[in-house]
Design a protein around this motif. Sequence first.
Motif, PDB file in Angstrom:
ATOM      1  N   GLY A 180      34.832  50.939  47.974  1.00  0.00           N
ATOM      2  CA  GLY A 180      35.575  49.884  47.305  1.00  0.00           C
ATOM      3  C   GLY A 180      37.052  50.212  47.243  1.00  0.00           C
ATOM      4  N   LYS A 181      37.722  49.684  46.255  1.00  0.00           N
ATOM      5  CA  LYS A 181      39.165  49.926  46.072  1.00  0.00           C
ATOM      6  C   LYS A 181      39.440  50.077  44.588  1.00  0.00           C
ATOM      7  CE  LYS A 181      43.717  47.835  46.778  1.00  0.00           C
ATOM      8  NZ  LYS A 181      44.452  46.628  47.241  1.00  0.00           N
ATOM      9  N   ARG A 182      40.106  51.161  44.227  1.00  0.00           N
ATOM     10  CA  ARG A 182      40.411  51.401  42.820  1.00  0.00           C
ATOM     11  C   ARG A 182      41.428  50.403  42.292  1.00  0.00           C
ATOM     12  NH1 ARG A 182      40.777  57.819  41.230  1.00  0.00           N
ATOM     13  NH2 ARG A 182      38.981  58.542  42.460  1.00  0.00           N
ATOM     14  N   ALA A 183      41.249  50.124  41.011  1.00  0.00           N
ATOM     15  CA  ALA A 183      42.220  49.285  40.301  1.00  0.00           C
ATOM     16  C   ALA A 183      42.015  49.524  38.809  1.00  0.00           C
ATOM     17  CB  ALA A 183      42.023  47.809  40.640  1.00  0.00           C
ATOM     18  N   HIS A 184      42.984  49.135  38.017  1.00  0.00           N
ATOM     19  CA  HIS A 184      42.840  49.186  36.569  1.00  0.00           C
ATOM     20  C   HIS A 184      41.793  48.145  36.174  1.00  0.00           C
ATOM     21  CE1 HIS A 184      43.697  49.289  32.323  1.00  0.00           C
ATOM     22  NE2 HIS A 184      44.677  50.181  32.499  1.00  0.00           N
ATOM     23  N   SER A 185      40.880  48.538  35.251  1.00  0.00           N
ATOM     24  CA  SER A 185      39.820  47.598  34.889  1.00  0.00           C
ATOM     25  C   SER A 185      40.354  46.374  34.157  1.00  0.00           C
ATOM     26  CB  SER A 185      38.762  48.300  34.033  1.00  0.00           C
ATOM     27  OG  SER A 185      39.344  48.821  32.850  1.00  0.00           O
ATOM     28  N   ALA A 186      41.585  46.454  33.624  1.00  0.00           N
ATOM     29  CA  ALA A 186      42.194  45.277  32.991  1.00  0.00           C
ATOM     30  C   ALA A 186      42.653  44.262  34.031  1.00  0.00           C
ATOM     31  CB  ALA A 186      43.377  45.701  32.120  1.00  0.00           C
ATOM     32  N   ARG A 187      42.827  44.728  35.256  1.00  0.00           N
ATOM     33  CA  ARG A 187      43.218  43.851  36.361  1.00  0.00           C
ATOM     34  C   ARG A 187      42.272  44.105  37.529  1.00  0.00           C
ATOM     35  NH1 ARG A 187      47.418  45.777  33.626  1.00  0.00           N
ATOM     36  NH2 ARG A 187      47.484  47.707  34.849  1.00  0.00           N
ATOM     37  N   SER A 188      40.993  43.902  37.236  1.00  0.00           N
ATOM     38  CA  SER A 188      39.944  44.271  38.185  1.00  0.00           C
ATOM     39  C   SER A 188      40.028  43.505  39.500  1.00  0.00           C
ATOM     40  CB  SER A 188      38.565  44.054  37.557  1.00  0.00           C
ATOM     41  OG  SER A 188      38.396  42.696  37.172  1.00  0.00           O
ATOM     42  N   TRP A 189      40.622  42.339  39.487  1.00  0.00           N
ATOM     43  CA  TRP A 189      40.688  41.517  40.688  1.00  0.00           C
ATOM     44  C   TRP A 189      41.578  42.130  41.764  1.00  0.00           C
ATOM     45  CZ3 TRP A 189      42.128  40.120  35.791  1.00  0.00           C
ATOM     46  CH2 TRP A 189      43.488  40.056  35.500  1.00  0.00           C
ATOM     47  N   TYR A 190      42.327  43.156  41.411  1.00  0.00           N
ATOM     48  CA  TYR A 190      43.125  43.866  42.412  1.00  0.00           C
ATOM     49  C   TYR A 190      42.293  44.924  43.153  1.00  0.00           C
ATOM     50  CZ  TYR A 190      47.378  41.790  40.522  1.00  0.00           C
ATOM     51  OH  TYR A 190      48.350  40.917  40.113  1.00  0.00           O
ATOM     52  N   GLY A 191      41.075  45.162  42.690  1.00  0.00           N
ATOM     53  CA  GLY A 191      40.232  46.183  43.305  1.00  0.00           C
ATOM     54  C   GLY A 191      38.953  45.597  43.869  1.00  0.00           C
ATOM     55  N   VAL A 192      38.131  46.474  44.402  1.00  0.00           N
ATOM     56  CA  VAL A 192      36.806  46.123  44.903  1.00  0.00           C
ATOM     57  C   VAL A 192      35.831  47.129  44.293  1.00  0.00           C
ATOM     58  CG1 VAL A 192      35.308  45.884  46.914  1.00  0.00           C
ATOM     59  CG2 VAL A 192      37.726  45.216  47.061  1.00  0.00           C
ATOM     60  N   ASN A 193      34.849  46.629  43.534  1.00  0.00           N
ATOM     61  CA  ASN A 193      33.960  47.500  42.771  1.00  0.00           C
ATOM     62  C   ASN A 193      32.820  48.018  43.646  1.00  0.00           C
ATOM     63  OD1 ASN A 193      31.954  48.504  40.898  1.00  0.00           O
ATOM     64  ND2 ASN A 193      33.146  47.489  39.289  1.00  0.00           N
ATOM     65  N   ALA A 194      32.864  49.340  43.931  1.00  0.00           N
ATOM     66  CA  ALA A 194      31.854  49.939  44.795  1.00  0.00           C
ATOM     67  C   ALA A 194      30.480  49.986  44.131  1.00  0.00           C
ATOM     68  CB  ALA A 194      32.282  51.353  45.201  1.00  0.00           C
ATOM     69  N   VAL A 195      30.422  50.091  42.801  1.00  0.00           N
ATOM     70  CA  VAL A 195      29.136  50.095  42.107  1.00  0.00           C
ATOM     71  C   VAL A 195      28.468  48.737  42.235  1.00  0.00           C
ATOM     72  CG1 VAL A 195      28.011  50.307  39.872  1.00  0.00           C
ATOM     73  CG2 VAL A 195      29.778  51.948  40.530  1.00  0.00           C
ATOM     74  N   HIS A 196      29.235  47.665  42.067  1.00  0.00           N
ATOM     75  CA  HIS A 196      28.662  46.336  42.247  1.00  0.00           C
ATOM     76  C   HIS A 196      28.148  46.149  43.669  1.00  0.00           C
ATOM     77  CE1 HIS A 196      31.249  44.530  38.728  1.00  0.00           C
ATOM     78  NE2 HIS A 196      30.481  45.548  38.365  1.00  0.00           N
ATOM     79  N   ALA A 197      28.847  46.757  44.615  1.00  0.00           N
ATOM     80  CA  ALA A 197      28.464  46.604  46.024  1.00  0.00           C
ATOM     81  C   ALA A 197      27.151  47.312  46.341  1.00  0.00           C
ATOM     82  CB  ALA A 197      29.567  47.140  46.930  1.00  0.00           C
ATOM     83  N   ALA A 198      26.682  48.153  45.425  1.00  0.00           N
ATOM     84  CA  ALA A 198      25.419  48.862  45.657  1.00  0.00           C
ATOM     85  C   ALA A 198      24.199  48.003  45.337  1.00  0.00           C
ATOM     86  CB  ALA A 198      25.378  50.142  44.819  1.00  0.00           C
ATOM     87  N   ALA A 199      24.392  46.843  44.733  1.00  0.00           N
ATOM     88  CA  ALA A 199      23.255  46.003  44.347  1.00  0.00           C
ATOM     89  C   ALA A 199      22.356  45.646  45.531  1.00  0.00           C
ATOM     90  CB  ALA A 199      23.745  44.736  43.641  1.00  0.00           C
ATOM     91  N   PRO A 200      22.898  45.305  46.701  1.00  0.00           N
ATOM     92  CA  PRO A 200      21.999  44.992  47.826  1.00  0.00           C
ATOM     93  C   PRO A 200      21.155  46.180  48.278  1.00  0.00           C
ATOM     94  CG  PRO A 200      24.187  44.083  48.206  1.00  0.00           C
ATOM     95  CD  PRO A 200      24.299  44.995  47.019  1.00  0.00           C
TER      96      PRO A 200
END
Length: 357
Positions: A180-200
């Motif tokens: 994914g891509k790191r970002a501040h969780s207050a501005r999460s839309w600037y990042g890509v969440n690798a944990v969420h991507a593990a759902a598939p």
Amino acid sequence: MTRARPLDLTGDVRALTAALVDVESVSGDEKVLADAIEAALRPLAHLTVVRDGEAVVARTELGLAERVVVAGHIDTVPLAGNLPSRVEGDLLYGCGTTDMKSGVAVALKLAAAVPSPVRDVTYVFYDCEEVEAVRNGLGRLARTRPELLAADFAVLMEPTDGEIEGGCQGTLRAQILTRGKRAHSARSWYGVNAVHAAAPILDRLNAYQAREPVVDGLAYHEGLNAVGIAGGVAGNVIPDECVVTVNYRFAPDRSLEEAREHVSEVFGGYEVRFTDGAPGARPGLTHPVAAAFARAVGGAPRAKLGWTDVSLFAGLGVPAVNYGPGDPALAHQQGEYVSLGKIVECERRMLDWLGTA
């Protein structure tokens, strides 16, 4: 240095089991028990005894047409307040009672009680089975003294509740990665969440249909499961990596390489890293010596749904089975126990096998 009390190989196998259990031998700390086993076997004139580290090998040298190995590990998992041993009715409680000092006791009794078996026998009592494979005493012997393990057939006295369990499953572990891509969780839309991507990945595991192949007449049941998941660096950072660790237990009709290929196919499109693995072993019950063993023991052989050192024997070209008095479901538990009746029954059946053609 602490010494164990001398082991009495002429007495009752149940008492011998308790004596073995009461000698603490957590993996890496088997010297006291190995010393006691060596001291008990060396006076037996019909055996040639070899010491290798904390492994003890004792062999008959009768020049018979067949040679068999009877093997058992002498180490246990760490204690859990479960020593010394105690008896309640037909049950002997204590660390290592089922896995696998009851099997070791039977093997020691055989070594002493059968000076003229119908097959030459190699008894192997080895260290460090309960830890990483690189430390395994049987593996060390296979690498450095393979001639000591040469045989037509082997019995690994792992707990099987008094039933023959043929072969074993293979096992491998792999890491499935998402990026994914790191970002501040207050501005999460600037990042890509690798944990969420593990759902598939988890969806594929939930939908996975495990094989249940029949190999040499025994039914195996495979399994592919997540055994760990890790991701995230801080409570306010969108994680840029997630790792799902999976364990694949596969039937012995697949090689380790074929198992890796299968896991790579299941997780196609993802980065897959294999971290360890060990091949399985086919049942090996068609060999005449194995068939004689099956007749002596009786019952219907079943598949070993787990990995054991029969895999190592298979790699040496020696067909092998698991057979011991302990219940595998009780292994490593704080309340571990073994049936005293099962120990006696196992001893009797093994005596029948070694004493008859």
